[in-house]
Design a protein around this motif. Structure first.
Motif, PDB file in Angstrom:
ATOM      1  N   LEU B  75      78.612  32.933  52.947  1.00 46.17           N
ATOM      2  CA  LEU B  75      77.806  31.726  52.764  1.00 46.17           C
ATOM      3  C   LEU B  75      78.432  30.656  53.641  1.00 46.17           C
ATOM      4  N   ARG B  76      77.606  30.083  54.497  1.00 44.96           N
ATOM      5  CA  ARG B  76      78.102  29.013  55.365  1.00 44.96           C
ATOM      6  C   ARG B  76      77.377  27.730  55.014  1.00 44.96           C
ATOM      7  N   SER B  77      78.102  26.669  55.021  1.00 44.33           N
ATOM      8  CA  SER B  77      77.500  25.383  54.676  1.00 44.33           C
ATOM      9  C   SER B  77      76.450  25.011  55.713  1.00 44.33           C
ATOM     10  N   ASP B  78      75.284  24.556  55.268  1.00 46.30           N
ATOM     11  CA  ASP B  78      74.383  24.015  56.289  1.00 46.30           C
ATOM     12  C   ASP B  78      74.428  22.500  56.297  1.00 46.30           C
ATOM     13  N   ILE B  79      75.381  21.968  55.571  1.00 44.43           N
ATOM     14  CA  ILE B  79      75.640  20.528  55.617  1.00 44.43           C
ATOM     15  C   ILE B  79      76.912  20.342  56.438  1.00 44.43           C
ATOM     16  N   PRO B  80      76.897  19.412  57.406  1.00 48.90           N
ATOM     17  CA  PRO B  80      78.053  19.308  58.298  1.00 48.90           C
ATOM     18  C   PRO B  80      79.290  18.640  57.702  1.00 48.90           C
ATOM     19  N   HIS B  81      79.121  17.860  56.641  1.00 54.66           N
ATOM     20  CA  HIS B  81      80.288  17.162  56.110  1.00 54.66           C
ATOM     21  C   HIS B  81      80.033  16.899  54.632  1.00 54.66           C
ATOM     22  N   ALA B  82      80.858  17.453  53.782  1.00 58.39           N
ATOM     23  CA  ALA B  82      80.599  17.287  52.352  1.00 58.39           C
ATOM     24  C   ALA B  82      81.827  17.620  51.539  1.00 58.39           C
ATOM     25  N   ARG B  83      81.852  17.052  50.354  1.00 57.12           N
ATOM     26  CA  ARG B  83      82.819  17.468  49.346  1.00 57.12           C
ATOM     27  C   ARG B  83      82.081  18.489  48.487  1.00 57.12           C
TER      28      ARG B  83
END
Ligand code: FES
Ligand code: FES
Lengths: 207, 787
Positions: B75-83
Motif C-alpha cells: 500500500l502506497r500513500s497517494d497523499i504526498p504529505h501526511a501524519r
C-alpha cells in the motif's frame, strides 16, 4: 469452444490448494544456507479453500504443444505463460503496451502478451522465445544477436528477437529502415539498438 | 610487506607507449603485455551468458519461482504529505488468499531525520508513493485486492513538489530537523553534517577531490572575458527494464534472497542489519539483472517488506515493483539549477570558475553536481556551492555518473560559449585548459575522423532545417573497491571455475572474468565457467561508479596466477624441468626452449594430487598507491561529438550522429565496451531531448509514471553512433583495466546542446530540449533582433 472447456477434476481451488499445502514443506526443503536448520511447520491455511473461485481451465497451443492451464478470466497471456507454464522467457516491462518486452507470436503475428487475455487466444497457436529454436538449432536472429553482442542486460532481448525474427519471415531482405520500423516499439534501456539493427540485417543475409 | 619491482607497459600505443617500473607486492603476477600480444583479453569475445539471454532461459529475479511462493504488494500513500492517525488492516488480513500483512514502523528510504517529529506510531508520509504496509498473498492480483482493503486515516499536511517552490521561505517543510544520509556505492557525493534552512540543505563546498581553491575575486579581476549562465536540468528516472524486485525466503533466519540488484553485498548487509542476523545467515543470489543504472544499490523498502512478509508467513515472498512504483519510488536523477561563471584570459587561460547549484533528490540527498567543474580544467581559483533541496517527491538515487551528467551539461556549454567569445575553436580552447593527456589524444582522434574544422557561424545554414555540430568532454574518477575478491578453481578433469559475489547487470562482467582467467591459464574464454552473483562466493564490488572492471579483474588474474603457479610446479615435475622453464599457452604446458615437449592442461589437471585446487585473491592497492582514499591517479576521460538537425519550423531536433571517443585503460572486451558506450550515448540523448518526470503540483503525483508518456528513445531516435576506443596503460594493477559505464553517459547531453546551438544560434539552457523550448527560444531571439 474446445479450448475453453472446463475440466472440473482439476480446476481452481482444489489443485491450487493442494499445491500450496505441499509447498510449505517444499519451501523449507530449499534451504541452502547455513547449517541447515530445518524447522518447518507445514502450513494449513483454511482460507485457501475460499480462494479464487473464478479460475477456469483452458487449453492453449504453445510452442507446438497443447498445454492446459488454470487461469482467471482476467489473466493476461503474459501472466499465463509466465506463471502457469513457467515460460519466463517472455518478459513484462510495463504491462500496458508500451515496451514490447512481452512480444510473442500468435499464429505467427507479433502480439503484446500483456495486452492480450489468455482466454482470447482461442485455438490459435502461441510461439514464445522458448519455441523459436527448431530442434535445438537457434533461429538465425538468435545466432546473430550472440555474434553481434546485441544483448546487454538481456531483458528486452526476447521481445526484440521475436520482433526481428518476424520481420525476416515476411521480408527476407530488409533495409535498416525496415528493421527500425519493425523494432520501433521495442524499448531497450541498455541501448542495444545499434547492434540489434546490425544483427537483424546480418541474420537476413545469412538466412 | 615483501615487494618487488616490475616493469609495466605505460602510456598510449601510437602516442607515448613506454614502460614504467613500479614497486608491487611480491605476490603480484608479472606484468601483462599490451593487448596486441594477448590472445583473449582485448578481443571481441562472445558473452558467456548470451545463449541464455537469446533463448529465454536466463532467469531474472522477475522469473524466480519457488515452491509455495507468495506475492507481495504494498500500500502506497497517494497523499504526498501526511501524519498517519491509524491503519486498519483487518479486512486485508481476512481476505481469502492472504497469508501475511505487515505495517512499516519506519521509513526505509530517503534521508534519515535525526529525530522523528511525529508522535504517531507510524512514520510520517512525505511523498506520494511512500510504502506504508504490505500484503503477501497467493498471487499479485489477490495481494493487490487485499491492499485496497487497508484503511488508513491520514491527517494531510501541506506539501511541495517543485524545487523552486520548495526553496521559497515559508514553503511546507519536508523535514523538520537536520538530516543525513549514507551515500550508496553509485558514486554520488553526500557531505555529512550539513545544516538545513527550510527545505534547503547546504552548501556543500566539497567534491571528490577536496574543497575550494585559490581566490575567486582575484581570479575574476584578472579575467579578460567573463561568461555566466544559468542552466537547468530535469529529473530523470532510471527505468531499468526489469523493475526493482526481490524474492525473500526468510526460512527461520536462514535467509535466501533473489534480488534484482547492483550489489549482492549491500543487499545482504542491509538485510542482515535490518533483521539483526549475522551476515553468514543471509545469502543473496543475482544471476541475471535487467539493468540498474544506479537505482539498484540498496535492499529497498520492498526488500525489507518482503523480508517481514516472508518471516511472518513462513513462505518465500516475491515483490516486483510495477512500472509506476519503479518511477515514483525507486530512484531518480535529481534535477539541477546551476549558475556557473567562468573568467578567462584572451588566450583562453582560465582565471576563475564559480558554480552555484540547487538540486532536488526528493526526500533524499545527493543532488550535488560540483565534481566535474572542479576536476576537469586547470583553473587556479575555483569554488562550488551545492545545495540539496527537499521536496515531497520520491527519493533520488545514484544515476549513471551522478552529478557529472548534470554538471557537464552546464560546464561544457559554458566552455563552448567561452570559446565563441574568445573567437577560438572549442577544441583549441580545451587544448589550452585541459591537462588530461587522454582527452588530448581523444580530441586529436575526433578531429581527424570528423575532419573537424572550427564550427561554422551558429545558425548560418540556409533553409528551415539547420545542421549543427558540437563537442563536449567527460571526466570520471577511477574508483576502486577493495572489497573485491575472486576464487579460481581447477578440477581434475581440467574444468576451470571462477567464483565471486560480484554481479553482472548487463555490462558483461561474467565474460570479462572468463577472459582474464583464460588469458592467464592459456585457455579459451569458453573453457572457463563463471559463477557470480551469489554471496556464498568471495565478496565482490557493487556494480556502480564504473568500479567493477578495475576492481574485480586484478584479483581474478591474481587468483588464476596462483593456480598457474601450482600447476606449473606439477608440470615441471612431469616434464622433468625447472618451473621457470615452463610456458603455459594454447592449452599446453611446454618447455620454453623446447615447445614440442608438452603436456595438455587437461592431462596435467588429471595428475593433481587432489580433486580440486583452489586459490583466492583480493584486490590489492593500486600500483603506485591511490591518489586519494581509493580513487586512483589519472581519470576516465572521454570526448564526444554530436551532429544534429534542427527543424526551425517545428522545433524538432534530430541527432544524426555521435562520435564517442573513449578510454577505459586496457580494454578487456571490445564488443561489450562498445555496447556500453552505445547505451551511455543513447541514454544521454534521451536526457538531452526526451526524458522528464512531470509532477502535478496540485496532487503531488507524477503524471507520467509509465513508459509511454515518459518519453524514451526508440529505434527511430537512435543516431549513427561511431565509437573510437583508445587503449591506455596506466600501470595501476595486474590487469590495468577500468570501467566505462559512467563516462559513456556524461558528455552526450552537452555535446547535443552545443550542436543545437551551432545549428540555430540560440543557446538552450534547459533540458529536455523539446520542440516547444526550441520554438520559444527562437521566438525570443527574433523579438530581440526586431527591437
Ligand atoms: S510488457 Fe507488454 S508492452 Fe510492455
Ligand atoms: S538489453 Fe537491457 S533493456 Fe535491452
Amino acid at each position: 469452444m474446445k479450448n475453453k472447456k472446463s475440466k472440473t477434476e482439476k480446476t481452481g481451488n482444489i489443485s491450487r490448494r493442494g499445491f500450496l499445502k505441499g509447498a510449505g514443506i517444499a519451501a523449507a526443503g530449499t534451504v541452502i544456507v547455513g547449517s541447515g536448520i530445518l524447522i518447518s511447520k507445514p502450513h494449513s491455511h483454511e482460507k485457501d479453500e475460499k480462494f479464487v473461485p473464478g479460475t477456469i481451465s483452458i487449453n492453449m497451443k504453445v510452442n507446438g504443444k497443447i498445454r492446459e492451464m488454470n487461469i482467471e478470466p482476467r489473466t493476461t497471456l503474459a501472466d499465463a505463460l509466465r506463471s502457469e507454464l513457467h515460460l519466463t522467457g517472455t518478459k513484462v516491462g510495463c504491462n500496458r503496451g508500451a515496451c514490447s518486452a512481452c512480444t510473442v507470436w500468435i499464429d505467427g503475428i507479433p502480439t503484446l502478451s500483456c495486452m492480450t487475455l489468455a482466454v482470447e487466444v482461442g485455438d490459435r497457436e502461441v510461439t514464445t522465445i522458448e519455441g523459436l529454436a527448431k530442434d535445438d538449432r537457434l533461429h538465425p536472429v538468435q545466432e546473430a544477436f550472440i555474434e553481434h553482442d546485441a544483448t546487454q542486460c538481456g531483458f528486452c532481448t526476447p521481445g526484440m528477437i521475436m520482433t526481428a525474427a518476424h520481420l525476416l519471415a515476411r521480408n527476407p531482405s530488409p533495409t535498416e529502415d525496415d528493421v527500425k520500423k519493425a523494432t520501433s516499439g521495442n524499448f531497450c534501456r541498455c541501448g542495444t539498438h545499434p547492434k540489434v539493427f546490425a544483427a537483424t540485417l546480418d541474420a537476413a543475409h545469412k538466412a | 610487506m615483501k615487494t618487488k619491482r616490475i616493469k609495466l607497459p605505460h602510456g598510449i600505443p601510437g602516442y607515448n607507449l613506454g614502460e614504467i617500473e613500479r614497486e608491487v607486492p611480491s605476490t603480484e603476477p608479472p606484468a601483462l603485455a599490451v593487448n596486441d600480444k594477448l590472445k583473449v583479453i582485448g578481443k571481441r569475445i562472445k558473452r558467456t551468458d548470451a545463449l541464455a539471454k537469446v533463448n529465454g532461459s536466463a532467469v531474472f529475479t522477475a522469473d524466480v519461482h519457488l515452491p509455495g511462493m507468495l506475492y507481495g504488494r504494498m500500500l502506497r500513500s497517494d497523499i504526498p504529505h501526511a501524519r498517519i492517525k491509524s491503519i486498519d488492516v483487518s479486512a486485508a488480513r481476512e481476505y481469502p488468499g492472504v497469508f501475511a500483512v505487515h505495517i512499516f514502523d519506519r521509513r526505509y528510504e530517503g534521508a534519515n531525520p535525526k529525530k522523528n517529529s511525529s508522535d504517531s506510531e507510524f512514520p510520517d508520509v512525505i511523498y506520494a508513493g511512500q510504502p506504508i504496509a504490505g500484503v503477501a498473498a497467493v498471487n499479485p492480483d489477490v495481494a493487490q485486492e487485499a491492499v485496497s482493503l487497508i484503511k488508513v486515516e491520514y491527517e494531510p499536511m501541506d506539501f511541495v513538489v517543485t524545487m523552486d517552490e520548495a526553496r521559497k521561505p515559508g514553503a511546507p517543510l519536508v523535514y523538520q530537523t537536520d538530516v543525513d544520509q549514507e551515500a550508496s556505492d553509485g558514486g554520488e557525493e553526500i557531505e555529512e553534517g550539513l545544516k538545513s534552512k527550510g527545505n534547503v540543505r547546504g552548501p556543500s563546498t566539497k567534491s571528490f577531490y577536496g574543497g575550494p581553491r585559490g581566490d575567486l575575486e582575484k581570479g575574476f579581476a584578472e579575467a579578460d572575458v567573463i561568461v555566466e549562465r544559468t542552466y537547468r536540468t530535469q529529473v530523470q528516472t532510471h527505468c531499468p527494464l526489469e523493475t526493482h524486485g526481490v524474492v525473500v525466503d526468510y526460512n527461520h533466519g536462514n535467509v535466501t534472497i533473489y534480488a534484482s540488484t547492483q550489489s549482492t553485498k549491500n543487499t545482504r548487509n542491509e538485510f542482515a542489519r535490518t533483521f539483526d542476523l549475522p551476515k553468514s545467515r543471509v545469502r543473496v543470489i543475482s544471476e541475471f539483472i535487467g539493468g540498474g543504472f544506479g537505482a539498484k544499490h540498496t535492499l529497498g523498502s520492498f526488500g525489507v517488506m518482503a523480508g517481514y512478509l516472508s518471516k511472518k508467513s513462513g513462505r518465500p515472498v516475491k515483490i516486483m515493483l510495477d512500472r509506476k512504483e519503479d518511477h515514483i519510488s525507486a530512484g531518480n536523477r535529481p534535477n539541477s539549477l546551476q549558475i556557473i561563471k567562468v573568467g578567462a584570459k584572451k588566450d583562453g587561460t582560465l582565471t576563475a570558475l564559480k558554480q552555484l547549484s540547487y538540486g532536488t533528490a526528493g526526500i533524499g540527498l545527493g543532488a550535488g553536481v560540483g565534481n566535474i567543474a572542479q576536476a576537469m580544467y586547470a583553473c587556479p581559483n575555483f569554488k562550488t556551492e551545492q545545495y540539496d533541496v527537499f521536496t515531497n517527491t520520491g527519493p533520488g538515487a545514484a544515476f549513471r555518473a551522478p552529478g557529472n551528467v548534470q554538471g557537464a551539461f552546464a560546464l561544457e556549454q559554458l566552455i563552448d560559449e567561452l570559446a565563441e567569445r574568445l573567437d577560438m575553436d572549442p577544441l583549441k580552447l580545451r587544448d589550452k585548459i585541459d591537462r588530461s593527456v587522454i582527452r588530448k589524444v581523444e580530441r586529436e582522434h575526433g578531429t581527424k575522423i570528423l575532419n573537424w574544422q572550427k564550427p561554422k557561424k551558429p545558425g548560418s545554414d540556409p533553409g528551415p532545417v539547420k545542421k549543427g555540430i558540437g563537442v563536449a568532454q567527460a571526466h570520471w574518477p577511477r574508483f576502486v573497491n577493495l572489497d573485491s575478491s575472486v576464487e579460481v578453481r581447477v578440477m581434475r578433469d581440467g574444468a576451470v571455475e571462477v567464483r565471486s559475489a560480484v554481479q553482472d547487470i548487463g555490462t558483461g562482467t561474467k565474460t570479462t572474468l572468463a577472459q582474464v582467467v583464460a588469458e592467464e591459464l592459456g585457455l579459451r574464454a569458453e573453457d572457463v565457467t563463471v559463477l557470480i552473483g551469489d554471496t556464498l562466493f568471495p565478496i565482490g564490488p557493487s556494480s556502480g561508479g564504473s568500479v567493477v572492471t578495475g576492481s574485480i579483474t586484478p584479483p581474478a588474474r591474481n587468483a588464476a596466477y596462483k593456480i598457474k603457479t601450482k600447476l606449473t610446479d606439477i608440470a615441471a615435475e612431469e616434464l622433468n624441468t625447472d618451473a621457470n622453464n615452463i610456458l603455459l599457452e594454447n592449452g599446453y604446458f611446454m618447455l620454453t626452449d623446447e615447445p614440442s615437449k608438452k603436456i595438455s592442461f587437461k592431462e596435467l589437471a588429471a595428475k593433481m594430487r587432489v580433486e580440486q585446487i583452489t586459490a583466492t585473491a583480493s584486490r590489492s592497492d593500486d600500483y603506485g598507491g591511490f591518489m586519494l582514499g581509493t580513487i586512483g591517479f589519472e581519470e576516465l576521460g572521454s570526448v564526444q561529438f554530436a551532429e544534429v538537425s534542427v527543424d526551425t519550423e517545428t522545433g524538432f531536433v534530430k541527432v544524426d550522429k555521435v562520435l564517442a571517443v573513449h578510454s577505459c585503460g586496457r580494454p578487456i572486451n571490445i564488443a561489450q565496451i562498445e555496447s556500453q558506450i552505445n547505451g551511455g550515448v543513447i541514454m544521454g540523448i534521451a536526457y538531452a531531448l526526451y526524458e522528464d518526470r512531470v509532477m502535478d503540483k496540485n496532487t503531488g503525483h507524477q503524471m507520467n509514471a509509465n513508459l509511454d508518456q515518459y518519453k524514451m528513445p526508440f529505434s527511430f531516435e537512435i543516431p549513427d553512433i561511431q565509437i573510437e576506443l583508445i587503449e591506455e596503460y596506466g600501470a595501476i594493477s595486474s590487469t590495468d583495466a577500468t570501467g566505462i559505464g559512467e563516462p559513456a553517459n556524461i558528455a552526450t547531453a552537452a555535446a547535443v546542446a552545443n550542436a543545437v546551438y551551432n545549428a540555430i544560434g540560440v543557446r538552450i539552457t534547459e533540458i529536455p530540449i523539446t520542440p516547444a523550448r526550441i520554438l520559444a527560444a527562437l521566438n525570443k531571439e527574433k523579438k530581440v533582433n526586431n527591437e
